[in-house]
Structure formats: structure tokens, C-alpha cells
Design a protein around this motif. Structure first.
Motif, PDB file in Angstrom:
ATOM      1  N   GLY A 123       0.677  -1.273   0.076  1.00  0.00           N
ATOM      2  CA  GLY A 123       0.053   0.089  -0.177  1.00  0.00           C
ATOM      3  C   GLY A 123       1.016   1.251   0.070  1.00  0.00           C
ATOM      4  O   GLY A 123       0.469   2.323  -0.535  1.00  0.00           O
ATOM      5  N   ILE A 124       2.013   1.352   0.716  1.00  0.00           N
ATOM      6  CA  ILE A 124       2.864   2.494   0.863  1.00  0.00           C
ATOM      7  C   ILE A 124       3.741   2.675  -0.152  1.00  0.00           C
ATOM      8  O   ILE A 124       3.646   3.740  -0.767  1.00  0.00           O
ATOM      9  CB  ILE A 124       3.667   2.555   2.141  1.00  0.00           C
ATOM     10  CG1 ILE A 124       2.733   2.653   3.415  1.00  0.00           C
ATOM     11  CG2 ILE A 124       4.460   3.741   2.447  1.00  0.00           C
ATOM     12  CD1 ILE A 124       3.362   2.509   4.590  1.00  0.00           C
ATOM     13  N   CYS A 158      13.197   4.322   0.368  1.00  0.00           N
ATOM     14  CA  CYS A 158      12.902   5.607   0.836  1.00  0.00           C
ATOM     15  C   CYS A 158      11.276   6.045   1.220  1.00  0.00           C
ATOM     16  O   CYS A 158      10.897   6.461   2.103  1.00  0.00           O
ATOM     17  CB  CYS A 158      13.495   6.648   0.172  1.00  0.00           C
ATOM     18  SG  CYS A 158      15.269   6.966   0.178  1.00  0.00           S
ATOM     19  N   VAL A 159      10.536   5.446   0.062  1.00  0.00           N
ATOM     20  CA  VAL A 159       9.300   5.800   0.053  1.00  0.00           C
ATOM     21  C   VAL A 159       8.456   4.900   1.143  1.00  0.00           C
ATOM     22  O   VAL A 159       7.556   5.696   1.845  1.00  0.00           O
ATOM     23  CB  VAL A 159       8.512   5.334  -1.576  1.00  0.00           C
ATOM     24  CG1 VAL A 159       7.032   5.288  -1.259  1.00  0.00           C
ATOM     25  CG2 VAL A 159       8.886   6.359  -2.316  1.00  0.00           C
ATOM     26  N   PHE A 160       8.850   3.879   1.531  1.00  0.00           N
ATOM     27  CA  PHE A 160       8.426   3.000   2.498  1.00  0.00           C
ATOM     28  C   PHE A 160       8.905   3.758   3.820  1.00  0.00           C
ATOM     29  O   PHE A 160       7.715   3.777   4.766  1.00  0.00           O
ATOM     30  CB  PHE A 160       8.877   1.567   2.415  1.00  0.00           C
ATOM     31  CG  PHE A 160       8.188   0.834   3.442  1.00  0.00           C
ATOM     32  CD1 PHE A 160       6.711   0.609   3.680  1.00  0.00           C
ATOM     33  CD2 PHE A 160       9.040  -0.044   4.426  1.00  0.00           C
ATOM     34  CE1 PHE A 160       6.245  -0.119   4.629  1.00  0.00           C
ATOM     35  CE2 PHE A 160       8.352  -0.758   5.318  1.00  0.00           C
ATOM     36  CZ  PHE A 160       7.019  -0.933   5.400  1.00  0.00           C
ATOM     37  N   GLY A 186       6.686   6.915   4.066  1.00  0.00           N
ATOM     38  CA  GLY A 186       5.367   6.649   3.983  1.00  0.00           C
ATOM     39  C   GLY A 186       4.873   6.429   5.584  1.00  0.00           C
ATOM     40  O   GLY A 186       3.586   6.444   5.702  1.00  0.00           O
ATOM     41  N   LEU A 187       5.636   5.525   6.297  1.00  0.00           N
ATOM     42  CA  LEU A 187       5.238   5.123   7.575  1.00  0.00           C
ATOM     43  C   LEU A 187       4.966   6.201   8.511  1.00  0.00           C
ATOM     44  O   LEU A 187       4.200   6.015   9.484  1.00  0.00           O
ATOM     45  CB  LEU A 187       6.186   4.333   8.069  1.00  0.00           C
ATOM     46  CG  LEU A 187       6.445   2.928   7.581  1.00  0.00           C
ATOM     47  CD1 LEU A 187       7.484   2.117   8.054  1.00  0.00           C
ATOM     48  CD2 LEU A 187       5.069   1.968   7.614  1.00  0.00           C
ATOM     49  N   LEU A 188       5.325   7.351   7.975  1.00  0.00           N
ATOM     50  CA  LEU A 188       5.113   8.712   9.013  1.00  0.00           C
ATOM     51  C   LEU A 188       3.879   9.531   8.690  1.00  0.00           C
ATOM     52  O   LEU A 188       3.605  10.020   9.491  1.00  0.00           O
ATOM     53  CB  LEU A 188       6.245   9.674   8.868  1.00  0.00           C
ATOM     54  CG  LEU A 188       7.597   9.263   9.218  1.00  0.00           C
ATOM     55  CD1 LEU A 188       8.702  10.148   8.853  1.00  0.00           C
ATOM     56  CD2 LEU A 188       7.582   8.990  10.666  1.00  0.00           C
TER      57      LEU A 188
END
Length: 193
Positions: free
Chosen positions: A32-33, A109-111, A114-116
Motif C-alpha cells: 500500500g505504501i 525511501c518511499v516506504f 510513508g510510515l510517517l
């Protein structure tokens, strides 16, 4: 199934997401992220691992490397019905993500970033899982078929609360004797109160 009135070992009733269910929750978050195609996000340890992807394909392998519990849990008695005890415990779940392909660093980096984003964490939070921290993204190329394969590793930590219910029954009655220092005794019985 035993309960506290029968003696012996007690197994919890119900289930906490472990093993495959926990992996599925983590896999859904990565898909999803990052936006990677679902079949391109795979558990790293599988009984029959699929073939590695082509060098030009971006994909991710992930594994739960540890589940570290708090020193102790909290036990809460629920007197409804015959009574049960609930053991609540917090755990830190470490997940190692290996991103492969020409854009491995970008997807890592996106993952991580994106968790933030609160909306990205809603599905995991509904399962009692919260993002704790992400470590450094580290280059860890693999040498496969006489070629170097681009790989970036990211260690992510999550916190979750687990809850297990045990069949600890309510105490319906008890009796005993108090002995005080001067030798006097006083009997008591909960059925008489």
C-alpha cells in the motif's frame, strides 16, 4: 480445554496475529505504501521460494526478524460470566525489508517516509500495530548468476499490543482463619458475607 477450576496448564482462547497473519499485515502495508505490485512483495523465507525477479524489476522481500516483548505483561480479570483473565503485553516487532531492482533505494525511501503518514498507518493501527522507527537504508548488493543485483536494506520497528484470554474463573467462595500475634484466631467465610 482446561480452566482454572480443573488444574493443569492453561492455553489461551482466541488467537493473536502471529506468523502468516502478521506477515500478511506487514505485506499489505509495504504494498500500500510503496505502490509495488502485490506479487512483487514477498516473504523472504518461504518453503518453496519463487525464482528471483529479473534485474530490471523492482521488488521487495521482507522478514520478521524478531519480536521482543516488554519484561512483563499486565493481567486484567474480567468477572463477567464465569470469569476470564486477559494478559496484555507490548512487543517490538522488527521487520527487515530488502528492496531490489533499479529503483531499490527510491522504494526503500518511499516506504520509510510513508510510515510517517497517519493515513498510511490506519490499517496497521486497526490491528494494534504502531510505527516505532526506521533505521538507515543500507546498500547490500547480491551477487547472482555472475552479476551484481541492486539491493537496499531497511530495518523497521513496530510496536503492538497483544491480548490473550485465559479461562481463570471467578472465586465463588473462600474461607480461612486469621491468626494474630497474641494467638487469637478469627475465622472468615465469603459465603457468610
Amino acid at each position: 480445554m482446561n480452566d482454572s477450576s480443573t488444574g493443569g496448564y492453561l492455553a489461551p482462547s482466541g488467537a493473536v496475529a502471529q506468523d502468516a497473519a502478521l506477515q500478511d499485515q506487514i505485506q499489505s502495508a509495504i504494498i500500500g505504501i510503496t505502490g509495488l505490485v502485490g506479487k512483487r512483495v514477498k516473504p523472504a523465507w518461504q518453503p518453496n521460494p519463487p525464482a528471483k525477479e529479473d534485474l530490471t524489476v523492482d521488488w521487495c522481500a521482507y522478514r520478521i526478524t524478531s519480536i521482543d516483548p516488554n519484561w512483563t505483561g499486565a493481567i486484567v480479570h474480567h468477572p463477567e460470566g464465569e470469569g476470564t483473565d486477559e494478559l496484555r503485553r507490548h512487543e517490538t516487532v522488527e521487520v527487515l525489508c530488502n528492496f531490489y531492482g533499479p529503483n531499490a533505494s527510491a522504494f526503500a525511501c518511499v516506504f520509510r517516509d510513508g510510515l510517517l503518514i497517519p493515513q498510511n498507518m490506519e490499517a496497521l493501527q486497526a490491528q494494534g500495530i504502531a510505527f516505532l522507527e526506521a533505521g538507515a537504508i543500507r546498500a547490500a548488493p547480491d551477487f547472482v548468476n555472475n552479476q551484481w543485483v541492486q539491493r537496499q536494506d531497511l530495518l523497521v520497528r513496530f510496536r503492538r499490543m497483544t491480548s490473550r484470554t485465559y479461562q481463570i474463573r471467578n472465586v465463588l467462595s473462600a474461607e480461612g482463619v486469621f491468626v494474630v500475634e497474641n494467638g487469637n484466631t478469627n475465622s472468615w467465610n465469603t459465603e457468610n458475607t
